[in-house]
Design a protein around this motif. Structure first.
Motif, PDB file in Angstrom:
ATOM      1  N   LEU A 223      -8.079  10.675  -3.154  1.00 10.47           N
ATOM      2  CA  LEU A 223      -6.801   9.959  -3.182  1.00 10.47           C
ATOM      3  C   LEU A 223      -6.757   8.978  -4.340  1.00 10.47           C
ATOM      4  N   ARG A 224      -7.910   8.362  -4.648  1.00 11.58           N
ATOM      5  CA  ARG A 224      -7.931   7.370  -5.727  1.00 11.58           C
ATOM      6  C   ARG A 224      -7.675   8.016  -7.076  1.00 11.58           C
ATOM      7  N   VAL A 225      -8.057   9.281  -7.252  1.00 11.29           N
ATOM      8  CA  VAL A 225      -7.768   9.975  -8.510  1.00 11.29           C
ATOM      9  C   VAL A 225      -6.266  10.152  -8.664  1.00 11.29           C
ATOM     10  N   ILE A 226      -5.600  10.598  -7.608  1.00 14.05           N
ATOM     11  CA  ILE A 226      -4.146  10.777  -7.664  1.00 14.05           C
ATOM     12  C   ILE A 226      -3.466   9.444  -7.955  1.00 14.05           C
ATOM     13  N   GLU A 227      -3.935   8.403  -7.292  1.00 10.52           N
ATOM     14  CA  GLU A 227      -3.384   7.066  -7.519  1.00 10.52           C
ATOM     15  C   GLU A 227      -3.575   6.630  -8.967  1.00 10.52           C
ATOM     16  N   ASN A 228      -4.780   6.826  -9.495  1.00  9.10           N
ATOM     17  CA  ASN A 228      -5.061   6.395 -10.865  1.00  9.10           C
ATOM     18  C   ASN A 228      -4.284   7.208 -11.896  1.00  9.10           C
ATOM     19  N   LEU A 229      -4.060   8.494 -11.617  1.00 12.74           N
ATOM     20  CA  LEU A 229      -3.215   9.287 -12.502  1.00 12.74           C
ATOM     21  C   LEU A 229      -1.809   8.707 -12.554  1.00 12.74           C
ATOM     22  N   LEU A 230      -1.240   8.424 -11.402  1.00 11.80           N
ATOM     23  CA  LEU A 230       0.105   7.868 -11.345  1.00 11.80           C
ATOM     24  C   LEU A 230       0.183   6.529 -12.070  1.00 11.80           C
ATOM     25  N   ARG A 231      -0.872   5.736 -11.972  1.00 13.63           N
ATOM     26  CA  ARG A 231      -0.888   4.417 -12.614  1.00 13.63           C
ATOM     27  C   ARG A 231      -1.228   4.488 -14.100  1.00 13.63           C
ATOM     28  N   GLY A 232      -1.572   5.698 -14.576  1.00 13.96           N
ATOM     29  CA  GLY A 232      -1.859   5.865 -16.000  1.00 13.96           C
ATOM     30  C   GLY A 232      -3.240   5.431 -16.413  1.00 13.96           C
ATOM     31  N   ARG A 233      -4.205   5.454 -15.482  1.00 19.17           N
ATOM     32  CA  ARG A 233      -5.577   5.071 -15.799  1.00 19.17           C
ATOM     33  C   ARG A 233      -6.299   6.270 -16.418  1.00 19.17           C
ATOM     34  N   LYS A 234      -6.662   6.172 -17.690  1.00 13.55           N
ATOM     35  CA  LYS A 234      -7.191   7.321 -18.420  1.00 13.55           C
ATOM     36  C   LYS A 234      -8.712   7.311 -18.530  1.00 13.55           C
ATOM     37  N   THR A 235      -9.412   7.033 -17.441  1.00 10.70           N
ATOM     38  CA  THR A 235     -10.858   7.169 -17.483  1.00 10.70           C
ATOM     39  C   THR A 235     -11.197   8.656 -17.533  1.00 10.70           C
ATOM     40  N   VAL A 236     -12.370   8.977 -18.057  1.00 11.73           N
ATOM     41  CA  VAL A 236     -12.772  10.376 -18.136  1.00 11.73           C
ATOM     42  C   VAL A 236     -12.840  10.996 -16.745  1.00 11.73           C
ATOM     43  N   SER A 237     -13.317  10.241 -15.773  1.00 13.76           N
ATOM     44  CA  SER A 237     -13.408  10.762 -14.409  1.00 13.76           C
ATOM     45  C   SER A 237     -12.025  11.104 -13.863  1.00 13.76           C
ATOM     46  N   THR A 238     -11.070  10.201 -14.048  1.00 15.92           N
ATOM     47  CA  THR A 238      -9.714  10.455 -13.567  1.00 15.92           C
ATOM     48  C   THR A 238      -9.101  11.663 -14.266  1.00 15.92           C
ATOM     49  N   LEU A 239      -9.273  11.751 -15.576  1.00 16.53           N
ATOM     50  CA  LEU A 239      -8.712  12.872 -16.325  1.00 16.53           C
ATOM     51  C   LEU A 239      -9.370  14.192 -15.923  1.00 16.53           C
ATOM     52  N   TYR A 240     -10.693  14.161 -15.735  1.00 21.24           N
ATOM     53  CA  TYR A 240     -11.385  15.393 -15.371  1.00 21.24           C
ATOM     54  C   TYR A 240     -10.886  15.922 -14.033  1.00 21.24           C
ATOM     55  N   TRP A 241     -10.836  15.049 -13.034  1.00 22.70           N
ATOM     56  CA  TRP A 241     -10.403  15.510 -11.719  1.00 22.70           C
ATOM     57  C   TRP A 241      -8.905  15.801 -11.702  1.00 22.70           C
ATOM     58  N   GLY A 242      -8.152  15.112 -12.558  1.00 24.26           N
ATOM     59  CA  GLY A 242      -6.748  15.470 -12.708  1.00 24.26           C
ATOM     60  C   GLY A 242      -6.601  16.882 -13.228  1.00 24.26           C
ATOM     61  N   GLN A 243      -7.485  17.269 -14.148  1.00 25.12           N
ATOM     62  CA  GLN A 243      -7.500  18.644 -14.645  1.00 25.12           C
ATOM     63  C   GLN A 243      -7.892  19.612 -13.539  1.00 25.12           C
ATOM     64  N   ARG A 244      -8.929  19.270 -12.791  1.00 25.40           N
ATOM     65  CA  ARG A 244      -9.388  20.167 -11.726  1.00 25.40           C
ATOM     66  C   ARG A 244      -8.314  20.358 -10.649  1.00 25.40           C
TER      67      ARG A 244
END
Length: 354
Positions: free
Chosen positions: A18-39
């Motif tokens: 859930l935190r990945v989805i939240e961070n994507l929406l908030r525009g947090r561009k950490t590598v972890s967030t981007l990677y799981w956003g891709q997955r």
């Protein structure tokens, strides 16, 4: 975001943080967030709700769990997975799938949206020779950009040119999406409707209306990349590279020199770990052809690691590798391989079943 909206961002086969989805929406561009956003195939969410508070989806997620539409998966980081009931509900109530969503990370959505809305209002009022009206509330940069564009583009045919161009874009969209976008335009004797108002009128959630609105904006911005488009000078600058300028510079140094990654770090006066983060960011956000995988990920390395890893990418864990492989290959190499496979490297099928 309503529970029904979050339902369509989850899967019954793949547990999602859930935190990945939240961070994507908030525009947090950490590598972890981007990677799981891709997955998760959710990179289009990047920056769509920058004002969302941390934990802003918790109550929505808990509502799904309470209705037995989703369940928490035990993990260090809480993950959500749809139940059979949740999948059935999701399939019964399909949501809008934006046509242009693959392009969203490449466009400054807020800039393009504000410029488009204000320019339509200005041209409409100009066409009706209205001298005094209340312009839409926008930031100073938007007002200046639209003012400069208007003075350069102003002509007796401008309104007709804009109408023709917008019509050509809107006809490429689903009728309901075109309706949402045009209903949001303000102009002569026409105040634009809000997403909340349209949601009530069209019996959709405000989030789905928002997705349709952005889809329409991006379609127009995409068409405006043509040099002869009347909005070209206004909207073309809103397009951006999908990676940061610093990551671009690192990638350029790697692809145009024979330096090692550590030598690139010295040359760029950044940490070696930052060089690797930049390359992972580029690998996620850019086409597979943009990185020199043959140098960064030699075939022997790929074969060795793939032989020791599970077939499904979501089951990969660096710490589960044998100690000797962890000693030979760092986490950067492990993650780069995962990105390469997820993008179809060597025909690897890493996408979970839907």
């Amino acid at each position: 975001m309503d529970p029904e909206d979050l339902l369509h961002l989850l899967d019954d086969q793949q547990a999602r943080r859930l935190r990945v989805i939240e961070n994507l929406l908030r525009g947090r561009k950490t590598v972890s967030t981007l990677y799981w956003g891709q997955r998760y195939d959710l990179l289009f969410l990047l920056g769509l709700a920058k004002h969302l508070d941390r934990g802003g989806l918790d109550a929505t997620a808990q509502a799904l769990v309470s209705q037995k539409l989703a369940t928490w998966t035990p993990n260090e980081q809480p993950q959500l997975r749809l139940t059979a009931k949740g999948r059935q509900r999701r399939d019964q109530v399909p949501t809008y799938q934006p046509q242009t969503r693959a392009l969203w990370p490449q466009l400054s959505l807020a800039v393009a949206r504000q410029r488009l809305l204000l320019s339509v209002q200005v041209v409409s009022q100009y066409a009706h020779r209205t001298a005094r009206y209340y312009p839409l509330t926008t930031d100073l940069a938007t007002r200046q950009a639209v003012r400069q564009w208007f003075h350069q583009a102003k002509s007796p045919d401008l309104a007709t040119q804009i109408f023709t161009a917008l019509t050509a874009s809107l006809t490429q969209l689903p009728e309901a999406t075109a309706q949402v976008l045009t209903a949001g335009f303000s102009g002569y004797q026409q105040p634009g409707l809000t997403n909340q108002q349209l949601a009530v009128d069209l019996h959709q959630t405000p989030w789905e209306i928002y997705l349709r609105h952005i889809d329409g904006v991006v379609r127009i911005a995409q068409d405006a990349r043509q040099a002869d488009h009347p909005l070209h000078a206004l909207l073309a600058p809103a397009w951006q590279t999908a990676v940061t300028r610093s990551a671009q510079a690192t990638l350029r140094a790697v692809t145009t020199t024979d330096l090692t990654l550590d030598q690139v770090a010295v040359q760029r006066q950044i940490k070696p770990s930052t060089v690797r983060e930049h390359l992972l960011e580029a690998a996620i956000m850019l086409p597979v052809t943009a990185l020199p995988y043959e140098c960064l990920l030699p075939q022997a390395t790929r074969q060795t690691l793939l032989a020791a890893l599970p077939a499904q990418l979501d089951d990969w864990e660096y710490t589960a590798l044998p100690a000797d492989l962890q000693a030979r290959f760092d986490f950067f190499t492990f993650r780069l391989l995962a990105i390469w496979c997820d993008k179809g490297g060597a025909g690897h099928a890493g996408t979970p079943n839907d």
